[in-house]
Structure formats: structure tokens, C-alpha cells
Design a protein around this motif. Structure first.
Motif, PDB file in Angstrom:
ATOM      1  N   ASP A   1     -22.561   7.838  -7.684  1.00 60.54           N
ATOM      2  CA  ASP A   1     -22.463   6.676  -5.985  1.00 60.54           C
ATOM      3  C   ASP A   1     -22.370   7.284  -4.936  1.00 60.54           C
ATOM      4  O   ASP A   1     -21.379   8.354  -5.315  1.00 60.54           O
ATOM      5  N   GLN A   2     -22.583   7.397  -3.769  1.00 68.31           N
ATOM      6  CA  GLN A   2     -21.716   8.049  -2.934  1.00 68.31           C
ATOM      7  C   GLN A   2     -22.261   6.639  -1.183  1.00 68.31           C
ATOM      8  O   GLN A   2     -23.334   6.275  -1.370  1.00 68.31           O
ATOM      9  N   LEU A   3     -21.773   7.150  -0.505  1.00 68.25           N
ATOM     10  CA  LEU A   3     -21.190   6.050   0.094  1.00 68.25           C
ATOM     11  C   LEU A   3     -20.888   7.256   1.558  1.00 68.25           C
ATOM     12  O   LEU A   3     -20.030   7.443   1.698  1.00 68.25           O
ATOM     13  N   LYS A   4     -21.750   7.135   3.340  1.00 70.13           N
ATOM     14  CA  LYS A   4     -21.166   7.818   3.804  1.00 70.13           C
ATOM     15  C   LYS A   4     -21.176   7.022   5.581  1.00 70.13           C
ATOM     16  O   LYS A   4     -21.828   6.617   5.661  1.00 70.13           O
ATOM     17  N   LEU A   5     -19.698   7.362   6.109  1.00 72.03           N
ATOM     18  CA  LEU A   5     -19.988   6.109   7.287  1.00 72.03           C
ATOM     19  C   LEU A   5     -18.785   7.315   8.393  1.00 72.03           C
ATOM     20  O   LEU A   5     -18.206   7.786   8.147  1.00 72.03           O
ATOM     21  N   LEU A   6     -20.135   7.069   9.701  1.00 71.13           N
ATOM     22  CA  LEU A   6     -18.855   8.019   9.981  1.00 71.13           C
ATOM     23  C   LEU A   6     -19.793   7.161  11.419  1.00 71.13           C
ATOM     24  O   LEU A   6     -20.215   6.952  11.938  1.00 71.13           O
ATOM     25  N   ALA A   7     -17.614   6.958  12.194  1.00 69.60           N
ATOM     26  CA  ALA A   7     -17.452   6.535  12.968  1.00 69.60           C
ATOM     27  C   ALA A   7     -17.441   6.944  14.136  1.00 69.60           C
ATOM     28  O   ALA A   7     -16.915   7.572  14.472  1.00 69.60           O
ATOM     29  N   GLN A   8     -18.697   7.021  15.226  1.00 68.46           N
ATOM     30  CA  GLN A   8     -19.285   7.797  16.352  1.00 68.46           C
ATOM     31  C   GLN A   8     -18.139   7.346  17.012  1.00 68.46           C
ATOM     32  O   GLN A   8     -17.685   8.315  18.058  1.00 68.46           O
ATOM     33  N   THR A   9     -17.801   6.332  17.421  1.00 72.70           N
ATOM     34  CA  THR A   9     -16.994   5.470  18.403  1.00 72.70           C
ATOM     35  C   THR A   9     -16.779   4.368  17.591  1.00 72.70           C
ATOM     36  O   THR A   9     -17.030   3.373  16.935  1.00 72.70           O
ATOM     37  N   ALA A  10     -15.303   4.302  18.132  1.00 73.26           N
ATOM     38  CA  ALA A  10     -14.588   2.928  18.143  1.00 73.26           C
ATOM     39  C   ALA A  10     -12.964   2.394  19.144  1.00 73.26           C
ATOM     40  O   ALA A  10     -12.396   3.602  19.097  1.00 73.26           O
ATOM     41  N   LEU A  11     -13.650   1.602  19.881  1.00 79.72           N
ATOM     42  CA  LEU A  11     -13.039   1.585  20.937  1.00 79.72           C
ATOM     43  C   LEU A  11     -12.074   0.197  21.071  1.00 79.72           C
ATOM     44  O   LEU A  11     -13.147  -0.930  20.331  1.00 79.72           O
ATOM     45  N   ILE A  12     -10.816   0.428  21.525  1.00 81.60           N
ATOM     46  CA  ILE A  12      -9.874  -1.423  21.339  1.00 81.60           C
ATOM     47  C   ILE A  12      -9.742  -1.029  22.728  1.00 81.60           C
ATOM     48  O   ILE A  12      -8.506  -0.018  23.330  1.00 81.60           O
ATOM     49  N   LYS A  13      -9.923  -1.772  24.160  1.00 74.94           N
ATOM     50  CA  LYS A  13      -9.513  -1.736  25.342  1.00 74.94           C
ATOM     51  C   LYS A  13      -9.702  -3.642  25.314  1.00 74.94           C
ATOM     52  O   LYS A  13     -10.807  -4.567  25.813  1.00 74.94           O
ATOM     53  N   ASP A  14      -7.852  -3.590  26.254  1.00 76.11           N
ATOM     54  CA  ASP A  14      -8.667  -4.913  26.963  1.00 76.11           C
ATOM     55  C   ASP A  14      -8.779  -6.283  26.151  1.00 76.11           C
ATOM     56  O   ASP A  14      -9.345  -7.048  25.905  1.00 76.11           O
ATOM     57  N   GLY A  15      -8.648  -6.156  24.355  1.00 80.74           N
ATOM     58  CA  GLY A  15      -8.663  -7.246  23.218  1.00 80.74           C
ATOM     59  C   GLY A  15      -9.759  -7.435  23.091  1.00 80.74           C
ATOM     60  O   GLY A  15      -9.803  -7.459  22.219  1.00 80.74           O
ATOM     61  N   GLN A  16     -10.521  -5.795  23.392  1.00 78.18           N
ATOM     62  CA  GLN A  16     -12.189  -6.060  23.371  1.00 78.18           C
ATOM     63  C   GLN A  16     -12.742  -4.826  22.241  1.00 78.18           C
ATOM     64  O   GLN A  16     -12.226  -3.581  22.602  1.00 78.18           O
ATOM     65  N   LEU A  17     -13.207  -4.814  21.345  1.00 80.02           N
ATOM     66  CA  LEU A  17     -13.284  -4.135  19.809  1.00 80.02           C
ATOM     67  C   LEU A  17     -15.301  -3.848  20.248  1.00 80.02           C
ATOM     68  O   LEU A  17     -15.617  -5.062  20.008  1.00 80.02           O
ATOM     69  N   SER A  18     -15.043  -2.845  20.355  1.00 85.82           N
ATOM     70  CA  SER A  18     -16.460  -2.103  19.591  1.00 85.82           C
ATOM     71  C   SER A  18     -17.106  -0.973  19.120  1.00 85.82           C
ATOM     72  O   SER A  18     -15.144   0.339  18.916  1.00 85.82           O
ATOM     73  N   SER A  19     -17.764  -0.567  18.590  1.00 86.00           N
ATOM     74  CA  SER A  19     -17.911  -0.014  17.575  1.00 86.00           C
ATOM     75  C   SER A  19     -19.332   1.444  17.335  1.00 86.00           C
ATOM     76  O   SER A  19     -20.042  -0.141  17.289  1.00 86.00           O
ATOM     77  N   THR A  20     -19.558   2.555  17.078  1.00 88.12           N
ATOM     78  CA  THR A  20     -21.110   2.580  16.192  1.00 88.12           C
ATOM     79  C   THR A  20     -20.537   2.928  15.296  1.00 88.12           C
ATOM     80  O   THR A  20     -19.769   4.259  14.555  1.00 88.12           O
ATOM     81  N   ILE A  21     -21.512   3.093  14.048  1.00 83.29           N
ATOM     82  CA  ILE A  21     -21.175   3.029  12.518  1.00 83.29           C
ATOM     83  C   ILE A  21     -22.062   3.567  11.818  1.00 83.29           C
ATOM     84  O   ILE A  21     -23.151   2.522  11.761  1.00 83.29           O
ATOM     85  N   LYS A  22     -22.576   5.257  12.136  1.00 82.35           N
ATOM     86  CA  LYS A  22     -23.317   5.645  11.386  1.00 82.35           C
ATOM     87  C   LYS A  22     -23.749   5.120   9.683  1.00 82.35           C
ATOM     88  O   LYS A  22     -22.782   5.841   9.149  1.00 82.35           O
ATOM     89  N   VAL A  23     -24.227   5.067   8.808  1.00 77.53           N
ATOM     90  CA  VAL A  23     -24.468   4.569   7.249  1.00 77.53           C
ATOM     91  C   VAL A  23     -24.949   5.465   6.448  1.00 77.53           C
ATOM     92  O   VAL A  23     -26.433   5.745   7.166  1.00 77.53           O
TER      93      VAL A  23
END
Length: 750
Positions: free
Chosen positions: A180-202
Motif C-alpha cells: 500500500d501507499q498513500l501520499k498527502l501534500l498539504a499545500q496550505t493549512a491556515l488557522i486565523k481568527d478561529g477559522q480553518l482552511s486547507s488544501t490537501i493533494k492526495v
């Protein structure tokens, strides 16, 4: 307004001014020495990692860039002799001052750029196995851990490690194993003023995931959603490892409250999923889709238990239910489960069934109200005393229109197509036009009573389910750690054969239970008709369906002519029809291993007045297989025959082979290098088989003895003209007599 006394003001000043000066001087000394303290802390951490976990930790540089901010560069962690585990180019972290003063490390701001975590498992060698090593604690005692404290500490440690503000760029997480193989790339992950946003390439762009939502870890207030761009979130690694296909549109997690008091940790939150697709051979042979499913859960963790409180609420479309689940760990494991829907519109319940789960009921229309309730309790040290009760109450419930399957079809002649290994067999007309069809009145009472005694003694009085049989089934399966005993009565067996496939899946079993409930509670069929159809469609041997075929096949006679012994034999093969011929010896007589079964069923029938008492094993010695079939029977020892009967005696295609003594032939290398089979070893093996046969016979006699005395003891209460004391004395006498006879049988065990 009363003025403060100047005397008290001077006293406060004398105390506070020196204290402030001491804090300022201490703070200055600590600030000026913080670089050295940081280096000392890093060296200590490196030594601990090497000593406790055999990890080589390297840090290119580390320095303070603010009052509580530290900047690291070129961090690496490599387990000794393993692949590199972690690497981070730049890492900046700030901590909150007040929690730090109180001894807690709470992250304030984190900036992470260019890094990776690589989990590797090749040829059984893991670079992360240090995570599973238990730390040695010299202060540890034999006392059990307090689960409530563990849960509280775990949650708080986790929340404290989530920063108030996060800026993460280009961070990779990968897992590699032999298959098995799994790859995750978190291009961005931000927490600012209590809000989370992220972009993850699988897997290099196969999919793009997003974690987004509200994130206030300090306030224990989290509401985060996982979804993918333009497609479902898929988990192929789970499908490959567990043969479980699982995907969904969105998965949402909420944490609203966590509190620890009075020896209990309480966690409140909710979890929901949209368009969840599940497929697993043990659940269903087709895709099951839940458009909407959620649980608002109040979880409680005590010193030795974890539970989901009854205030929790499950939602599946329009269907709602209150669950109660509790698992107690020590001193013994206790399992508790309750479920209550309350009164709901029946149409809402049926409309909420997951797509693909109940095909036979697809399109059904109902009216009225239903209320389902279930109670389960089992102490693992006393599984035979388990409590299980399940039922559904109805209020003006009625079926307006049948769906894909017309449940009334069995009331008139119909075509029955049996299936073997998913393949349709020759169809059978169940009705008077078929010469092998046998009306209930033309089936020997011996057979009717023998089968009901063996399969469903309360068939004519129950509503499709025998709770005692289900309880015993659960207890037996728990004790043997495998699915060994079924709890299905005649109604369930009929539904399984007439309306459903024979696949052994959870969804098929639930569908069977629902259809039985619908038939029994809406009087769709009479009990006589159900029994008549049952006898005419169930399997009695390889390609032998219906009692008309079976009675001619085995004994060359019609069902009305079956003797008591022949009837008990036919009852014995209902659970394992393909192994029916293994019950016979080459001369057509029955194998000795069935003697105990005949005594057991015969005595139970006699207790109910179905037959006279018989000391000659209730027709066992009179049963003779039809002469034309005897040439198929070859010599085989009783223990092997019993095993083949229970296994069904069929090959992978469902075909019953000619009965021969099974011989396990060694292959070339086994013959060349294996141990030679000597005459002495053969004699020893035959002796073991003979002992096993004797044991099985004695066990069957003991079971029959217990059943007989149970009925005798129960009958004492119905005998008139006795005082309570005389009843107790008679019961005690019967119990002593039973124990004495049981001991005599056990003493004969080889």
C-alpha cells in the motif's frame, strides 16, 4: 464613600513593591539566560529521544525571536537503522505566557514551511514502531488506570497542541508498505481568527481534499468539515486492507463541550456524514448508500467504563433513535446496549432505509406509527445469563402497497427458484399442479412434529421470533468466538428461502427479520400455510427440494407414510441438508453418532404428547436408506461422517460427492521428507477417533438427560394436591437424581 486607611495602603505597598522588584529581577535574569536554557532543554530532549526511543534528533539552529517565540530550522528525526521519519525546513512556534506560568504548554502561533513525515513499513520493519513502546514507570502499581483522567488528559493535550493561529505550507505526509501507499501534500493549512482552511493533494493530484470550519481549541469549540473537490472523499487504502469500500461527500465533526468532574469526563459533540457509501462482503453484496446520517452524542468516560448516554440522538434521514451504549472494562467486561425510537410515522421509517440495503422492500408504502425498542446486557463472566429483548410496537400500522416483492405471493401457487453459490437452479412450481407438491394434511404428523421440535417448538404460538433461541445463540457465539449457533425459527427460514438470497450478510439478516415481522404482524399468511410452503421448498439434500422429493429419494415412500424414526432423521438434516447421506452406513442403517440426537428429539416430542415414550431410541434402529442409494455409501468412521454432515459435505460448486473415506494424500515433498505412516500410528489414530465418537455419544446423552429433567422439574408445579414444601422437596429430589445420572455418564468418558 468610605476612604481607605492610609495605614493599610502603606502595608500593601511594603509587600507589593519588593515582590514586583523580585519578579522583575527574576524575569530579567531568565530573559538574559533564555538562550542557554533553550539549548539545555534541546540537549535534554535529544538525550531522552535517544535513550527511550532510539531516535536520532538533529536541529540545525534554534533561537528566540521574541519574548515567547522560538525559531527552528533543519529539524530531522531518524530512527536508528530505519528510514527518515521527519524533516522540517523552517518551524516557528510561540506559546502563551499564562498557561506556561501554570505549567502548561499552549501553542499560540505556529509557522511551518517545507517538511515531511514519512511512515514506512517494509518487510515488517517500521520506522514508527517506537510509538507503540510503553514507557517504563517505576512508580506504577497494580491499580487499574482511571479512564476518566486518561480521557480528560488526552483531549486537553490534543487541544493544547492545536495553535490559535497556524500558517503551514508544503508539508507532506506519506505511508508506504509492501502493498500500500498513500501520499498527502498539504499545500496550505491556515488557522486565523478561529477559522480553518486547507488544501490537501492526495496521491499526486488524484484528488484534492479540504478541511475547513471553525477552530477554537482553547474554548473547546470545534466544527470542522472534510470534503473533496468535485468528487467523493475516497479511502482506497481501507478498501485494499479491509475489503471495505467506503466513501462520502462530506464528513463533519463538532466538539461543543468537555468537562471533568466527580470522577467522570463528559464529552459533547456531533458527527455527521452525507452520501456515505459502504460495501463489504459481511455487510452487503451491493453498495449501501446513506444520504444523511448523524449522531448527537453525549459521551461519558468513568474510572472503568465508557458510555454513550441515552440523551444522544441518531439521525438517518427522517428516522431518529436514542441509543444507550456502555462498555465496562473491569473487574469483568460488561456490554450494555439499549435503543428506543419512540413513536414515529411508519412511512418515515421505511423511507429512511439506506439505498441498496433492503431490495425486497424497495418501493413499499405503509401507514400508521411504529415504536422500536431493544435491550441487551451481558456480563462476560456469565454469558448464559445475558438479557436480550427486542420488539416493535404498532399503532394502526398497515401496508398500503407492496414494493418490489409481493409478500402475498406464497398464498397461491408460485414458482420457486433456489440458488446455489449465487447461481439459479431448476425452478420448482409450488402448487397442486406439481406432482411432488404435498399439502400439509398429507405430511406425516411425525415429520411435522419432529421438525418443529428441532427447529421451532413454539412455531404456532410465537410471532416469528423465539427470543430464548436468539439469547442462546448470542451466548454460544460469544463463548465459542465464532458464528456457531443460529437463532432462526421456521418463519425466518421460510422468508430466507422464499424471498431472499442465501448470502450471509448483515443486511440480508435484517431484511429477513423485517419481512418476518411484516408477515406475522399483518397476518399475510396463516401458520398452516407457512408450514406447508416451508416443507415444500426447503432443501433436503443435493438438488432435493421439498418433502415430496425427499421422502421418495431417501425412503421410496410418500410423506404421509414417514415413520417416527424417518421423520427424526429428516429433521436432523435440515440444518445441513447436503450432508444427509453421510448419516448412513453402507448397509443403509444409521451411524451410531445419531443415537443421542434421536433420544433427545424423541423425548422432547414425548414430553409434549406428540409420540409415546420409547426406550428403543424412537425408531433409530428401524430407519433404512432406500436400497438404490446404498451403493453410494462407502465405509467411513463415525467422527468423520459427523464432521462431513455438519460441513454440508459439498465441494466448492455445491455438489455432493460420492461418500468415500476421506484420505489426505501427501504431496511429493511430504512423501520425500515427511514422517512415514507406520502401522502403530494408524492404530493410534483409529483409537483416538473411536474415543472421540464415544465422547460425542455421551455428550448427546447428557444433553438429552438435562432436557428430560428440565421438563420433569417444570411439570412439578402443575401437579395438584401438593404443598409448597412438598413441591420443593420433589424438585430437589429430581435435581439430585439428574446430577447422579449425569455423573455416571461423565465417568464413562474415555
Amino acid at each position: 464613600m468610605k476612604r481607605l486607611n492610609p495605614k493599610y495602603i502603606r502595608i500593601a505597598a511594603y509587600i507589593l513593591v519588593p515582590l514586583i522588584l523580585i519578579l522583575l529581577i527574576g524575569g530579567y535574569v531568565a530573559y538574559s539566560k533564555r538562550g542557554a536554557l533553550l539549548e539545555k532543554a534541546i540537549d535534554k530532549a535529544k538525550l531522552k529521544a535517544k535513550r527511550d526511543y532510539n531516535l536520532d534528533v538533529k536541529i540545525g539552529s534554534a533561537k528566540f525571536t521574541g519574548l515567547s517565540t522560538v525559531s527552528f530550522s533543519d529539524i530531522s528525526i531518524v530512527p536508528d537503522g530505519r528510514d527518515s521519519l521527519l524533516n522540517i525546513k523552517n518551524f516557528v512556534v510561540s506559546v502563551r505566557i499564562m498557561p506556561l506560568v501554570l505549567g502548561e504548554v499552549k501553542l499560540s502561533d505556529v509557522v511551518l514551511q517545507d517538511g515531511f513525515i514519512s511512515l514506512v513499513n517494509k518487510n515488517g520493519v517500521k520506522n514508527f514502531d517506537f510509538l507503540f513502546k510503553k514507557k517504563k514507570d517505576s512508580t506504577a502499581t497494580d491499580a487499574k488506570a482511571d479512564l476518566s483522567h486518561l480521557a480528560d488528559n488526552l483531549i486537553n493535550q490534543l487541544l493544547y497542541k492545536i495553535p490559535d493561529n497556524l500558517s503551514l505550507h508544503n508539508f507532506r505526509i506519506s505511508f508506504k508498505s509492501d502493498s500500500d501507499q498513500l501520499k498527502l501534500l498539504a499545500q496550505t493549512a491556515l488557522i486565523k481568527d478561529g477559522q480553518l482552511s486547507s488544501t490537501i493533494k492526495v496521491n499526486d493530484g488524484e484528488a484534492t481534499w479540504h478541511f475547513a470550519g471553525k477552530m477554537h481549541p482553547s474554548d473547546k469549540d470545534i466544527d470542522v468539515m472534510l470534503y473533496a473537490d468535485g468528487k467523493k472523499v475516497e479511502l482506497p487504502i481501507i478498501e485494499k486492507k479491509f475489503n471495505l469500500k467506503l466513501n462520502f461527500d462530506t464528513l463533519q465533526t463538532k466538539l461543543t463541550e468537555e468537562d471533568h468532574s466527580s470522577g467522570e469526563t463528559r464529552i459533547s459533540g456531533s458527527w455527521s456524514v452525507k452520501n456515505l457509501l459502504i460495501r463489504h462482503p459481511g455487510i452487503s453484496s451491493t453498495d449501501i448508500v446513506l444520504p444523511e446520517a448523524a449522531i448527537d452524542a453525549d459521551v461519558k468516560v468513568g474510572t472503568n467504563y465508557i458510555s454513550i448516554d441515552s440523551t444522544s440522538l441518531i439521525h438517518i434521514k427522517k428516522l431518529t433513535a436514542h441509543p444507550y451504549v456502555k462498555y465496562t472494562l473491569n473487574p469483568v467486561k460488561i456490554y450494555e446496549l439499549k435503543l428506543n425510537t419512540g413513536w414515529l410515522n411508519a412511512a418515515d421509517i421505511f423511507d429512511s432505509f439506506p439505498t441498496g440495503m433492503f431490495d425486497a422492500l424497495d418501493g413499499i408504502q405503509v401507514a400508521g406509527k411504529l415504536n422500536y425498542h431493544m435491550n441487551f446486557y451481558m456480563d462476560s463472566s456469565k454469558p448464559d445469563d445475558l438479557i436480550f429483548d427486542s420488539g416493535m410496537d404498532k399503532d394502526n400500522f398497515r401496508i398500503l402497497k407492496f414494493g418490489r416483492t409481493d409478500l402475498t405471493k406464497l398464498n397461491s401457487p408460485f414458482v420457486y427458484t433456489p440458488y446455489e453459490k449465487g447461481k439459479p437452479m431448476a425452478p420448482h412450481l409450488i402448487g397442486p399442479e406439481n406432482p411432488e407438491f404435498t399439502p400439509l394434511q398429507q405430511i406425516s404428523p411425525n415429520l411435522r412434529n419432529a421438525v418443529m421440535t428441532a427447529e421451532d417448538p413454539s412455531f404456532y404460538t410465537n410471532h416469528g421470533f423465539v427470543m430464548e433461541a436468539i439469547r442462546k445463540s448470542i451466548a454460544t457465539d460469544f463463548k465459542t468466538k465464532k458464528y456457531k449457533r443460529g437463532g432462526s425459527g421456521i418463519s425466518q427460514q421460510l422468508v430466507k428461502n422464499a424471498y431472499l438470497s442465501r448470502e450471509k450478510t448483515l443486511s440480508r439478516k435484517i431484511e429477513e427479520i423485517l419481512i418476518v415481522w411484516l408477515i406475522e404482524n399483518n397476518r399475510i399468511m396463516t401458520k398452516d400455510r407457512m408450514l406447508e410452503v416451508y416443507f415444500n421448498i426447503i432443501e433436503w439434500g443435493r438438488n432435493i427440494y421439498g418433502i415430496g422429493e425427499a421422502s421418495h429419494y431417501y425412503f421410496g415412500k410418500s410423506p404421509s407414510e414417514l415413520s417416527l424414526g424417518e421423520s427424526i432423521y429428516l429433521a436432523s438434516i435440515v440444518p445441513y441438508p447436503k450432508g444427509g447421506l453421510y448419516a448412513f452406513q453402507p448397509d443403509g442403517t444409521l451411524r451410531p453418532g445419531l443415537h443421542g440426537y434421536f433420544n433427545l428429539i424423541g423425548k422432547l416430542m414425548a414430553m409434549k404428547g406428540y409420540t409415546a415414550r420409547d426406550t428403543n431410541a424412537y425408531g433409530f434402529y428401524e430407519v433404512r436408506l432406500r436400497e438404490g442409494l446404498r451403493r453410494q455409501i462407502a465405509p467411513v468412521d463415525t467422527a468423520t461422517a459427523d464432521s462431513l454432515m455438519k460441513q454440508g459435505g459439498a465441494d466448492d460448486d455445491g455438489i455432493l460427492p460420492v461418500v468415500e473415506e476421506p484420505v489426505k494424500r501427501p504431496n511429493f515433498f511430504q512423501r520425500l521428507f515427511g514422517k512415514k505412516d507406520t502401522t502403530e500410528e494408524k492404530a493410534e489414530e483409529k483409537l483416538k477417533q473411536k474415543e472421540q465418537t464415544i465422547k460425542e455419544q455421551l455428550k448427546a446423552q447428557i444433553e438429552a438427560l438435562k432436557a428430560e429433567y428440565k421438563l420433569k422439574i417444570e411439570a412439578v408445579d402443575t401437579t395438584g394436591g401438593r404443598t409448597r414444601k412438598e413441591v420443593r422437596q420433589e424438585k430437589r429430589r429430581l435435581k439430585d437424581e439428574e446430577r447422579e445420572k449425569e455423573k455416571e455418564l461423565k465417568d464413562k468418558m474415555p
